[in-house]
Design a protein around this motif. Structure first.
Motif, PDB file in Angstrom:
ATOM      1  N   LEU A  50     -32.638 -11.687  22.874  1.00 27.52           N
ATOM      2  CA  LEU A  50     -33.003 -11.927  21.479  1.00 27.52           C
ATOM      3  C   LEU A  50     -34.503 -12.103  21.299  1.00 27.52           C
ATOM      4  O   LEU A  50     -34.979 -12.217  20.173  1.00 27.52           O
ATOM      5  CB  LEU A  50     -32.264 -13.147  20.938  1.00 27.52           C
ATOM      6  CG  LEU A  50     -30.775 -12.914  20.654  1.00 27.52           C
ATOM      7  CD1 LEU A  50     -30.108 -14.204  20.223  1.00 27.52           C
ATOM      8  CD2 LEU A  50     -30.574 -11.832  19.603  1.00 27.52           C
ATOM      9  N   ASP A  51     -35.246 -12.135  22.392  1.00 26.00           N
ATOM     10  CA  ASP A  51     -36.708 -12.148  22.322  1.00 26.00           C
ATOM     11  C   ASP A  51     -37.175 -10.698  22.348  1.00 26.00           C
ATOM     12  O   ASP A  51     -37.564 -10.154  23.376  1.00 26.00           O
ATOM     13  CB  ASP A  51     -37.293 -12.927  23.505  1.00 26.00           C
ATOM     14  CG  ASP A  51     -38.807 -12.961  23.490  1.00 26.00           C
ATOM     15  OD1 ASP A  51     -39.406 -12.591  22.451  1.00 26.00           O
ATOM     16  OD2 ASP A  51     -39.400 -13.329  24.515  1.00 26.00           O
ATOM     17  N   LEU A  52     -37.102 -10.045  21.193  1.00 27.18           N
ATOM     18  CA  LEU A  52     -37.304  -8.601  21.130  1.00 27.18           C
ATOM     19  C   LEU A  52     -38.752  -8.211  20.879  1.00 27.18           C
ATOM     20  O   LEU A  52     -39.050  -7.042  20.631  1.00 27.18           O
ATOM     21  CB  LEU A  52     -36.396  -8.003  20.045  1.00 27.18           C
ATOM     22  CG  LEU A  52     -34.903  -8.217  20.276  1.00 27.18           C
ATOM     23  CD1 LEU A  52     -34.094  -7.640  19.128  1.00 27.18           C
ATOM     24  CD2 LEU A  52     -34.459  -7.601  21.584  1.00 27.18           C
ATOM     25  N   ARG A  53     -39.643  -9.171  20.947  1.00 28.46           N
ATOM     26  CA  ARG A  53     -41.077  -8.896  20.793  1.00 28.46           C
ATOM     27  C   ARG A  53     -41.334  -8.070  19.528  1.00 28.46           C
ATOM     28  O   ARG A  53     -41.076  -8.549  18.437  1.00 28.46           O
ATOM     29  CB  ARG A  53     -41.618  -8.193  22.055  1.00 28.46           C
ATOM     30  CG  ARG A  53     -41.297  -8.961  23.340  1.00 28.46           C
ATOM     31  CD  ARG A  53     -41.748  -8.244  24.582  1.00 28.46           C
ATOM     32  NE  ARG A  53     -41.206  -6.925  24.742  1.00 28.46           N
ATOM     33  CZ  ARG A  53     -39.952  -6.662  25.105  1.00 28.46           C
ATOM     34  NH1 ARG A  53     -39.100  -7.649  25.300  1.00 28.46           N
ATOM     35  NH2 ARG A  53     -39.527  -5.425  25.255  1.00 28.46           N
ATOM     36  N   THR A  54     -41.797  -6.846  19.643  1.00 26.61           N
ATOM     37  CA  THR A  54     -42.148  -6.040  18.470  1.00 26.61           C
ATOM     38  C   THR A  54     -40.991  -5.193  17.970  1.00 26.61           C
ATOM     39  O   THR A  54     -41.150  -4.396  17.061  1.00 26.61           O
ATOM     40  CB  THR A  54     -43.344  -5.113  18.806  1.00 26.61           C
ATOM     41  OG1 THR A  54     -42.966  -4.262  19.908  1.00 26.61           O
ATOM     42  CG2 THR A  54     -44.558  -5.927  19.182  1.00 26.61           C
TER      43      THR A  54
END
Length: 371
Positions: A50-54
């Motif tokens: 869920l830490d999809l950055r951009t």
């Protein structure tokens, strides 16, 4: 005409789904490790998937719920950028396909998710751990399987220690005396059995570099491949961070190989665990220097006391590996690619591709640590 039931419609993974997906992972894959708990899995899913950055939610993982609200099936996926011939595409690395054995609609849900990944809708979607049924689905739908990258190569340096480690991984209890005996026995075996000791790297030497220097070298040395990582600085740094947080991998080592005139021949990156097993993530090299770089790699691993080394097979490493003693190959999982672009499929069929290491599941705790 009867309306379609809105249940089983694929949708992106959200934080509200984490506890259910963690429970599903536990149910499907089982924990052999007593220390693994569901909260650790939930935290890892949140941190990685869920830490999809951009990227946006639609580029990541997705699932479907049945008419009773249970997750029928889910696919964990990680978006990353891949260079395909002359353009950069938002690719998707598929990590886990899970069907819920407690849902009566699990089969239909998995089918619905798989159909949403049809090649005609994908720029570049790939996995390096596909099982036999997944391989059949990919190929029947028009996808490709990379023949070499489905294999792991393995090089043995200390066979008795390697066997002792295998017993440990199977749950057998080995006393400290047996481990010491294995190490002592290896010293004798290496004197009488040829090919266990690594060859000297005459004319070339390696020295440590930091991960950022490796990224710059790797970006240059992989430019000749039609399909390759973009080596984006932010994305690469994120992947290195996640790999370093995997306790199974051990310590990371990064080195550059040069000749006596300081001309760079290549570089490599590997992890060494506490059992002296080396997992080679990346070997990059000038076009005709693969053998020299591998010789330096194996000489260093032998000097460091490695019992064995393993890595993903790459097409341009097969010839130099074939001349290296004590190397064997085994199936590691299908490396499958789905793409709607004809030029991408053509490059895959020519084996004009460099992927693996950070740009695969080699660092993913779901594939090794929590199982």
């Amino acid at each position: 005409m009867q309306k379609r039931d809105p249940s089983l419609a694929p949708r992106p993974l959200t934080r509200q789904d984490l506890d259910d997906v963690s429970a599903l992972y536990e149910n499907v894959f089982r924990f052999r490790k007593s220390g693994a708990v569901r909260s650790q899995i939930s935290g890892y899913l949140n941190d990685v998937f869920l830490d999809l950055r951009t990227y946006g939610e639609e580029d990541g993982s997705f699932l479907c719920r049945d008419s009773e609200g249970l997750i029928a099936a889910a696919i964990l996926a990680l978006p990353m950028s891949i260079r395909c011939v002359d353009e950069t595409v938002a690719a998707r690395l598929l990590c886990c396909l899970m069907k819920n054995p407690e849902s009566s609609e699990a089969k239909a849900g998995a089918y619905r998710l798989c159909m949403s990944l049809h090649p005609r809708t994908q720029d570049f979607c790939f996995t390096d751990t596909a099982a036999a049924r997944s391989i059949d689905f990919v190929r029947s739908g028009g996808g490709e399987m990379l023949p070499f990258q489905t294999l792991n190569w393995r090089r043995i340096f200390r066979p008795l220690t390697f066997i002792a480690n295998r017993r440990l991984s199977s749950g057998a209890v080995l006393p400290g005396l047996a481990k010491l005996a294995a190490r002592a026995g290896d010293k004798l075996v290496r004197r009488v059995v040829s090919g266990l000791a690594a060859r000297p790297s005459n004319g070339f030497r390696s020295q440590p570099i930091d991960p950022e220097e490796f990224r710059i070298i790797a970006e240059r040395l992989t430019e000749r491949y039609a399909i390759r990582p973009t080596w984006d600085k932010e994305e690469y740094g994120w992947l290195v961070e996640k790999a370093l947080s995997n306790p199974v991998l051990g310590e990371m080592h990064v080195r550059v190989v040069a000749d006596d005139w300081d001309t760079v021949a290549g570089a490599y990156l590997y992890f060494m665990d506490r059992h002296r097993v080396a997992r080679v993530f990346h070997v990059v090299h000038e076009k005709d220097r693969a053998a020299d770089v591998l010789t330096c790699l194996f000489a260093e691993l032998d000097d460091a006391g490695a019992c064995t080394a393993t890595g993903m097979a790459q097409a341009d490493l097969l010839i130099p590996l074939s001349s290296e003693p004590r190397v064997s190959y085994r199936f590691r999982g299908g490396f499958c690619v789905l793409s709607k672009h004809a030029h991408v499929i053509d490059a895959l069929r020519r084996n004009d591709v460099y992927l693996g290491g950070f740009y695969s599941e080699a660092w993913n705790r779901l594939a090794m640590d929590f199982l």
